[in-house]
Design a protein around this motif. Structure first.
Motif, PDB file in Angstrom:
ATOM      1  N   ARG A   1       0.830  -1.213   0.000  1.00 54.75           N
ATOM      2  CA  ARG A   1       0.000   0.000   0.000  1.00 54.75           C
ATOM      3  C   ARG A   1       0.857   1.254   0.000  1.00 54.75           C
ATOM      4  O   ARG A   1       0.550   2.227  -0.695  1.00 54.75           O
ATOM      5  CB  ARG A   1      -0.932   0.007   1.220  1.00 54.75           C
ATOM      6  N   GLU A   2       1.915   1.248   0.770  1.00 54.16           N
ATOM      7  CA  GLU A   2       2.827   2.395   0.793  1.00 54.16           C
ATOM      8  C   GLU A   2       3.478   2.604  -0.571  1.00 54.16           C
ATOM      9  O   GLU A   2       3.605   3.743  -1.040  1.00 54.16           O
ATOM     10  CB  GLU A   2       3.899   2.214   1.870  1.00 54.16           C
TER      11      GLU A   2
ATOM     12  N   GLU B   1       2.999   5.815  -2.901  1.00 55.65           N
ATOM     13  CA  GLU B   1       4.130   6.546  -3.477  1.00 55.65           C
ATOM     14  C   GLU B   1       3.955   6.682  -4.995  1.00 55.65           C
ATOM     15  O   GLU B   1       4.164   7.768  -5.556  1.00 55.65           O
ATOM     16  CB  GLU B   1       5.451   5.832  -3.175  1.00 55.65           C
ATOM     17  N   ASP B   2       3.561   5.583  -5.635  1.00 57.60           N
ATOM     18  CA  ASP B   2       3.343   5.625  -7.086  1.00 57.60           C
ATOM     19  C   ASP B   2       2.222   6.604  -7.432  1.00 57.60           C
ATOM     20  O   ASP B   2       2.326   7.358  -8.408  1.00 57.60           O
ATOM     21  CB  ASP B   2       3.008   4.236  -7.624  1.00 57.60           C
ATOM     22  N   LEU B   3       1.147   6.579  -6.643  1.00 56.81           N
ATOM     23  CA  LEU B   3       0.038   7.495  -6.896  1.00 56.81           C
ATOM     24  C   LEU B   3       0.456   8.947  -6.688  1.00 56.81           C
ATOM     25  O   LEU B   3       0.040   9.832  -7.444  1.00 56.81           O
ATOM     26  CB  LEU B   3      -1.150   7.158  -5.996  1.00 56.81           C
ATOM     27  N   LYS B   4       1.281   9.201  -5.669  1.00 62.96           N
ATOM     28  CA  LYS B   4       1.773  10.567  -5.446  1.00 62.96           C
ATOM     29  C   LYS B   4       2.627  11.027  -6.622  1.00 62.96           C
ATOM     30  O   LYS B   4       2.505  12.171  -7.083  1.00 62.96           O
ATOM     31  CB  LYS B   4       2.564  10.651  -4.150  1.00 62.96           C
TER      32      LYS B   4
END
Length: 167
Positions: free
Chosen positions: A52-53, A57-60
């Protein structure tokens, strides 16, 4: 995780049977199974948290890329809009100059200036003076007041006065 072969597992079972004894071995095995299950769930939770982290990070990063692309697109659109606006202003100025040049009337083309208000009032007063003097050849006008001032602006009133002014 750990690399255990069948012979190693058999050795651990024999040692556990000797140390724990045959009476308490089922309880110990059940407790060991519960602990092993908890350990597996904990490891699974840690893995899912890490995933999830990583996704966060990828989504950010993706969000930052999209925002940057949006800013770039907005800047290019603003630049193009400024160019189009400048072209439109230039064209409008050229058209207004062309209209101003073509609309300049020459001295022969100028219409006669409109009559002043006092001249119109004096022209309207002529039939009234004739009536006061008692001339019979002038037709009598209605005594009802017209809805507009006698400035010669009402076409119906001016049409009814034309025969009186011609006489």
């Amino acid at each position: 995780m750990f690399d255990f072969g069948f012979s190693e597992l058999l050795l651990i079972a024999v040692v556990a049977l000797i140390v724990v004894g045959p009476e308490r071995l089922p309880k110990v095995a059940r407790t060991a199974g519960h602990l092993l299950g908890r350990l597996q769930r904990y490891v699974g939770d840690v893995k899912s948290d890490i995933q999830r982290e990583m996704q966060l990070e990828d989504l950010k990063k993706l969000q930052q890329q999209v925002e940057q692309q949006a800013r770039d697109l907005e800047g290019s659109i603003r630049g193009q809009m400024n160019n189009v606006e400048a072209d439109l202003n230039k064209t409008a100025a050229e058209v207004s100059e062309a209209v101003a040049v073509s609309a300049k009337p020459s001295a022969a083309d100028e219409p006669a200036p409109p009559a002043s208000g006092s001249a119109l009032l004096a022209a309207d007063a002529v039939p009234e003076r004739k009536q006061q003097e008692g001339e019979a050849d002038a037709p009598q006008e209605d005594a009802t007041p017209s809805p507009q001032l006698e400035l010669g602006l009402d076409p119906a009133a001016s049409a009814s006065r034309q025969p009186a002014e011609k006489a």
